[in-house]
Scaffold this active site. Structure first.
Site, PDB file in Angstrom:
ATOM      1  N   CYS A   1       0.838  -1.198   0.000  1.00 59.53           N
ATOM      2  CA  CYS A   1       0.000   0.000   0.000  1.00 59.53           C
ATOM      3  C   CYS A   1       0.885   1.264   0.000  1.00 59.53           C
ATOM      4  CB  CYS A   1      -0.990  -0.034   1.154  1.00 59.53           C
ATOM      5  SG  CYS A   1      -2.394   1.064   0.920  1.00 59.53           S
TER       6      CYS A   1
ATOM      7  N   HIS B   1      -3.381  -5.350   1.429  1.00 63.03           N
ATOM      8  CA  HIS B   1      -2.746  -5.678   2.707  1.00 63.03           C
ATOM      9  C   HIS B   1      -2.816  -7.179   3.000  1.00 63.03           C
ATOM     10  CE1 HIS B   1      -2.193  -1.557   4.253  1.00 63.03           C
ATOM     11  NE2 HIS B   1      -3.238  -1.287   3.491  1.00 63.03           N
TER      12      HIS B   1
ATOM     13  N   GLU C   1      -1.070  -8.832   5.024  1.00 63.51           N
ATOM     14  CA  GLU C   1      -0.806  -9.059   6.448  1.00 63.51           C
ATOM     15  C   GLU C   1      -2.099  -9.110   7.263  1.00 63.51           C
ATOM     16  OE1 GLU C   1      -0.834  -4.525   6.160  1.00 63.51           O
ATOM     17  OE2 GLU C   1      -0.331  -6.218   4.853  1.00 63.51           O
TER      18      GLU C   1
END
Length: 177
Positions: free
Chosen positions: A70, A160, A162
């Site tokens: 990002c 994202h 994660e």
């Protein structure tokens, strides 16, 4: 300087790597690679400049892999628009900040990973990769735009990973170390 370090650290550990937080030149020299997490790219630039880490980070990237997610993808880009801002220029991509809209336009979508199955992608005020150079390999697209790409030792996602349990992105980064 910003971002969900803890989520990235957990994903790296689950993927078989070892993570540490880096906030100084000295700590940077102890790493085989770096993850630039999401956050606000112009704020990240200000903090990197304030701490005199922008040029050391660029030098690190000339030798070792960096993965930007990002805002990290924005920092790795060659050109940034909407509005224009400085970047590290380590990947031959042009990125439009907040390309999918504001915070309220954030979304979770399923992506096809070039025949490697479906992948959940979390987009939060995500940039759009508007141009990918000839040496950039696009690993996934959303609405026709690249959202996961790599060039040589570097890699970016505009989403994202994660924030999901899928470790494919972090495993791919670990392969570069």
């Amino acid at each position: 300087m910003q971002g969900d370090f803890e989520a990235h650290s957990k994903a790296i550990a689950k993927a078989g790597g070892r993570a540490m937080e880096v906030r100084s030149r000295e700590e940077m020299t102890q790493c085989d690679g770096l993850i630039l997490p999401g956050g606000e790219s112009s704020t990240m630039l200000k903090l990197l400049n304030y701490e005199n880490l922008l040029e050391p980070l660029r030098a690190f990237g000339e030798q070792k892999p960096i993965y930007g997610t990002c805002a990290g993808a924005i920092l790795l880009a060659k050109e940034v628009s909407h509005p224009a801002q400085a970047s590290l220029g380590l990947m031959d991509i042009d990125v439009e900040r907040n390309g999918y809209g504001r915070q309220i336009d954030s979304r979770v979508v399923k992506l096809d990973l070039n025949g490697d199955g479906a992948f959940e992608a979390v987009f939060i005020r995500a940039p759009i990769i508007r141009r990918a150079g000839a040496e950039v390999q696009v690993l996934a697209k959303y609405n026709g735009d690249p959202v996961w790409a790599e060039e040589g030792r570097h890699m970016v996602t505009t989403f994202h990973p994660e924030l999901t349990d899928d470790l494919r992105v972090h495993r791919r980064f670990l392969e570069k170390l």
